[in-house]
Design an enzyme around this catalytic site. Structure first.
Site, PDB file in Angstrom:
ATOM      1  N   ARG A  61     -12.912   0.927 -17.752  1.00  0.00           N
ATOM      2  CA  ARG A  61     -12.111   2.083 -17.950  1.00  0.00           C
ATOM      3  C   ARG A  61     -12.248   3.156 -17.303  1.00  0.00           C
ATOM      4  NH1 ARG A  61     -12.435   5.918 -22.934  1.00  0.00           N
ATOM      5  NH2 ARG A  61     -10.106   6.391 -23.223  1.00  0.00           N
ATOM      6  N   HIS A  65      -9.375   5.240 -15.311  1.00  0.00           N
ATOM      7  CA  HIS A  65      -8.958   6.800 -15.489  1.00  0.00           C
ATOM      8  C   HIS A  65      -9.425   7.602 -14.524  1.00  0.00           C
ATOM      9  CE1 HIS A  65      -9.320   7.044 -20.315  1.00  0.00           C
ATOM     10  NE2 HIS A  65      -8.400   6.060 -19.786  1.00  0.00           N
ATOM     11  N   ASP A  66     -10.032   6.965 -13.344  1.00  0.00           N
ATOM     12  CA  ASP A  66     -10.343   7.770 -11.870  1.00  0.00           C
ATOM     13  C   ASP A  66      -8.694   7.567 -11.313  1.00  0.00           C
ATOM     14  OD1 ASP A  66     -11.253   8.923  -9.714  1.00  0.00           O
ATOM     15  OD2 ASP A  66     -11.809   6.877  -8.930  1.00  0.00           O
ATOM     16  N   VAL A  69      -5.587   9.518 -11.976  1.00  0.00           N
ATOM     17  CA  VAL A  69      -5.566  10.982 -11.632  1.00  0.00           C
ATOM     18  C   VAL A  69      -5.945  11.097 -10.515  1.00  0.00           C
ATOM     19  CG1 VAL A  69      -6.363  13.297 -12.468  1.00  0.00           C
ATOM     20  CG2 VAL A  69      -6.474  11.484 -14.138  1.00  0.00           C
ATOM     21  N   GLY A  71      -5.235   9.621  -7.822  1.00  0.00           N
ATOM     22  CA  GLY A  71      -5.486   8.296  -7.173  1.00  0.00           C
ATOM     23  C   GLY A  71      -6.893   7.806  -7.268  1.00  0.00           C
ATOM     24  N   SER A  75     -12.506  11.675  -8.278  1.00  0.00           N
ATOM     25  CA  SER A  75     -12.280  12.893  -9.005  1.00  0.00           C
ATOM     26  C   SER A  75     -12.774  13.083 -10.516  1.00  0.00           C
ATOM     27  CB  SER A  75     -11.059  13.052  -8.981  1.00  0.00           C
ATOM     28  OG  SER A  75     -10.007  12.493  -9.876  1.00  0.00           O
ATOM     29  N   ASN A  93     -10.913  11.556 -21.859  1.00  0.00           N
ATOM     30  CA  ASN A  93     -12.386  11.207 -21.427  1.00  0.00           C
ATOM     31  C   ASN A  93     -13.408  11.839 -22.258  1.00  0.00           C
ATOM     32  OD1 ASN A  93     -11.389   9.988 -19.333  1.00  0.00           O
ATOM     33  ND2 ASN A  93     -11.159  11.778 -17.930  1.00  0.00           N
ATOM     34  N   HIS A 192      -8.508  -4.495 -22.798  1.00  0.00           N
ATOM     35  CA  HIS A 192      -9.239  -4.183 -24.140  1.00  0.00           C
ATOM     36  C   HIS A 192      -9.503  -5.355 -24.795  1.00  0.00           C
ATOM     37  CE1 HIS A 192      -6.060  -0.542 -23.925  1.00  0.00           C
ATOM     38  NE2 HIS A 192      -7.180  -0.275 -23.540  1.00  0.00           N
ATOM     39  N   THR A 193      -9.820  -6.554 -24.166  1.00  0.00           N
ATOM     40  CA  THR A 193     -10.427  -7.659 -24.527  1.00  0.00           C
ATOM     41  C   THR A 193     -11.894  -7.425 -24.686  1.00  0.00           C
ATOM     42  OG1 THR A 193      -8.948  -9.110 -23.336  1.00  0.00           O
ATOM     43  CG2 THR A 193     -10.912 -10.247 -24.102  1.00  0.00           C
TER      44      THR A 193
HETATM   45  C1  HEM Z   1      -1.632   1.250 -21.949  1.00  0.00           C
HETATM   46  C2  HEM Z   1      -2.211   2.284 -22.013  1.00  0.00           C
HETATM   47  C3  HEM Z   1      -3.645   2.493 -22.495  1.00  0.00           C
HETATM   48  C4  HEM Z   1      -3.890   3.231 -23.531  1.00  0.00           C
HETATM   49  C5  HEM Z   1      -3.012   4.083 -24.479  1.00  0.00           C
HETATM   50  C6  HEM Z   1      -5.357   3.172 -23.658  1.00  0.00           C
HETATM   51  C7  HEM Z   1      -6.081   3.515 -24.652  1.00  0.00           C
HETATM   52  C8  HEM Z   1      -7.521   3.337 -25.083  1.00  0.00           C
HETATM   53  C9  HEM Z   1      -8.111   4.076 -26.256  1.00  0.00           C
HETATM   54  C10 HEM Z   1      -7.570   4.838 -27.181  1.00  0.00           C
HETATM   55  C11 HEM Z   1      -9.375   3.268 -26.082  1.00  0.00           C
HETATM   56  C12 HEM Z   1     -10.513   3.697 -27.030  1.00  0.00           C
HETATM   57  C13 HEM Z   1     -11.397   4.943 -26.424  1.00  0.00           C
HETATM   58  C14 HEM Z   1     -12.394   5.451 -27.387  1.00  0.00           C
HETATM   59  O1  HEM Z   1     -12.063   5.263 -28.753  1.00  0.00           O
HETATM   60  O2  HEM Z   1     -13.195   6.241 -27.051  1.00  0.00           O
HETATM   61  C15 HEM Z   1      -9.451   2.405 -25.073  1.00  0.00           C
HETATM   62  C16 HEM Z   1     -10.403   1.878 -24.585  1.00  0.00           C
HETATM   63  C17 HEM Z   1     -10.653   1.049 -23.595  1.00  0.00           C
HETATM   64  N1  HEM Z   1      -9.613   0.961 -22.598  1.00  0.00           N
HETATM   65 FE1  HEM Z   1      -7.562   1.644 -22.634  1.00  0.00          FE
HETATM   66  N2  HEM Z   1      -5.683   2.272 -22.873  1.00  0.00           N
HETATM   67  C18 HEM Z   1      -4.751   1.919 -22.057  1.00  0.00           C
HETATM   68  C19 HEM Z   1      -4.618   0.988 -20.868  1.00  0.00           C
HETATM   69  C20 HEM Z   1      -5.881   0.591 -20.148  1.00  0.00           C
HETATM   70  C21 HEM Z   1      -6.269   0.039 -19.108  1.00  0.00           C
HETATM   71  C22 HEM Z   1      -5.113  -0.053 -17.914  1.00  0.00           C
HETATM   72  C23 HEM Z   1      -7.313  -0.252 -18.741  1.00  0.00           C
HETATM   73  C24 HEM Z   1      -8.137  -0.831 -17.753  1.00  0.00           C
HETATM   74  C25 HEM Z   1      -7.318  -1.543 -16.593  1.00  0.00           C
HETATM   75  C26 HEM Z   1      -8.387   0.057 -20.069  1.00  0.00           C
HETATM   76  C27 HEM Z   1      -9.422  -0.240 -20.317  1.00  0.00           C
HETATM   77  C28 HEM Z   1     -10.138   0.283 -21.387  1.00  0.00           C
HETATM   78  C29 HEM Z   1     -11.293  -0.420 -21.800  1.00  0.00           C
HETATM   79  C30 HEM Z   1     -12.270  -1.452 -21.015  1.00  0.00           C
HETATM   80  C31 HEM Z   1     -11.795   0.353 -23.027  1.00  0.00           C
HETATM   81  C32 HEM Z   1     -13.147   0.156 -23.884  1.00  0.00           C
HETATM   82  C33 HEM Z   1     -13.803   1.307 -23.308  1.00  0.00           C
HETATM   83  C34 HEM Z   1     -15.351   1.296 -23.663  1.00  0.00           C
HETATM   84  O3  HEM Z   1     -15.696   0.482 -24.906  1.00  0.00           O
HETATM   85  O4  HEM Z   1     -16.209   2.061 -23.223  1.00  0.00           O
HETATM   86  N3  HEM Z   1      -7.088   0.691 -21.018  1.00  0.00           N
HETATM   87  N4  HEM Z   1      -8.113   2.368 -24.280  1.00  0.00           N
END
Ligand code: HEM
Ligand SMILES: *[C@@H]1O[C@H](CO)[C@@H](O)[C@H](O)[C@H]1NC(C)=O
Length: 236
Positions: A61, A65-66, A69, A71, A75, A93, A192-193
């Site tokens: 993640r 997120h890097d 924003v 590229g 940052s 973040n 998100h798996t």
């Molecule tokens: C499509 C739009 C996306 C939205 C709206 C979104 C939103 C979120 C949210 C709300 C969380 C939980 C954060 C928290 O509760 O602190 C999350 C976690 C996560 N996101 Fe996304 N996400 C998106 C796309 C992505 C993409 C593209 C990736 C990576 C390629 C990604 C990777 C992850 C990972 C791995 C987590 C778990 C992080 C952890 O356990 O520390 N997400 N995301």
């Protein structure tokens, strides 16, 4: 003579500029300047994940997120100063992005063997790939040679990172602005798996959305009440 030297100097500068502009990222970028860079990063990443499994998700993640924003320029690592608005306190973040210290440790290890050679931007990119591979997800070649930004932008981070309350159309348009298709977005969201999400980020979905599987929503409601438990975690 002076004109000739001047012309030669000019051509040389032009050559440098063209090299800088054409500089291609390549998986072999550090093969001569720091041959053990990637194995050193991998060791640091594996050790961090071995002691905190969720870190694999967090590093993936962090890379996302890097890159969203300015590229993939590291940052996201910059702290607040009088001239830098840190992205760490942007809505997407703050109290949520993790793994800064893991990247910093990897950088420290790499600096020990090749000082001043490997960018933090490349370390984040490699870390995300290594994290995925280490926990059984996909692996892939990472092109290297990114430069680190000297600027960050909380304003851009707030404006461009996708937020939990957005609808599909809005999310697709965000990815489109980065040159990514809806199909790319769906594939990338597969990460998100892994990892965890806090109750406040999915509360509205499990109480109000009609398109969420009823059994799944009801399971999630058990540990995420309408009010309170905002930071209680559930699989992302
Ligand atoms: C499509 C739009 C996306 C939205 C709206 C979104 C939103 C979120 C949210 C709300 C969380 C939980 C954060 C928290 O509760 O602190 C999350 C976690 C996560 N996101 Fe996304 N996400 C998106 C796309 C992505 C993409 C593209 C990736 C990576 C390629 C990604 C990777 C992850 C990972 C791995 C987590 C778990 C992080 C952890 O356990 O520390 N997400 N995301
Ligand atoms: C659900 O929708 C209602 C009505 O729009 C709103 O008041 C409430 O805050 C929403 N969220 C939850 C978790 O109930």
């Amino acid at each position: 003579m002076a004109a000739k030297t001047g012309a030669a100097a000019f051509m040389f500068v032009l050559f440098l500029v063209s090299v800088a502009c054409q500089a291609q990222l390549s998986p072999t970028f550090y093969d001569t300047s720091c041959p053990t860079a990637t194995s050193t990063i991998r060791r640091a990443i594996r050790s961090a994940i071995a002691s905190d499994r969720r870190m694999a998700a967090s590093l993936i993640r962090l890379h996302f997120h890097d890159c969203f924003v300015q590229g993939c320029d590291a940052s996201i690592l910059l702290d607040e100063t009088s001239s830098i608005q840190s992205e760490k306190t942007a809505l997407g973040n703050m109290n949520s992005a993790r793994g800064y210290n893991v990247i910093e440790n990897a950088k420290t290890e790499v600096e020990k063997i090749c000082p001043g050679v490997v960018s933090c931007a490349d370390i984040i990119a490699v870390a995300a790939r290594d994290a995925s591979a280490y926990v059984g997800g996909p692996s892939y070649a990472v092109k290297l040679g990114r430069r680190d930004s000297t600027t960050a932008s909380r304003t851009l981070a707030n404006a461009e990172l996708p937020a939990f309350f957005e609808d599909l159309e809005s999310l697709i348009s965000r990815f489109q602005k980065k040159g990514l298709t809806a199909r790319d977005m769906v594939a990338l969201s597969g990460s998100h798996t892994l990892g965890q999400a806090q109750c406040f980020t999915f509360r509205d979905r499990i109480y109000n959305d009609s398109n969420v599987d009823a059994g799944f929503a009801s399971t999630r409601r058990r540990r995420c009440p309408r009010v309170g438990s905002d930071s209680t975690l559930a699989p992302a």
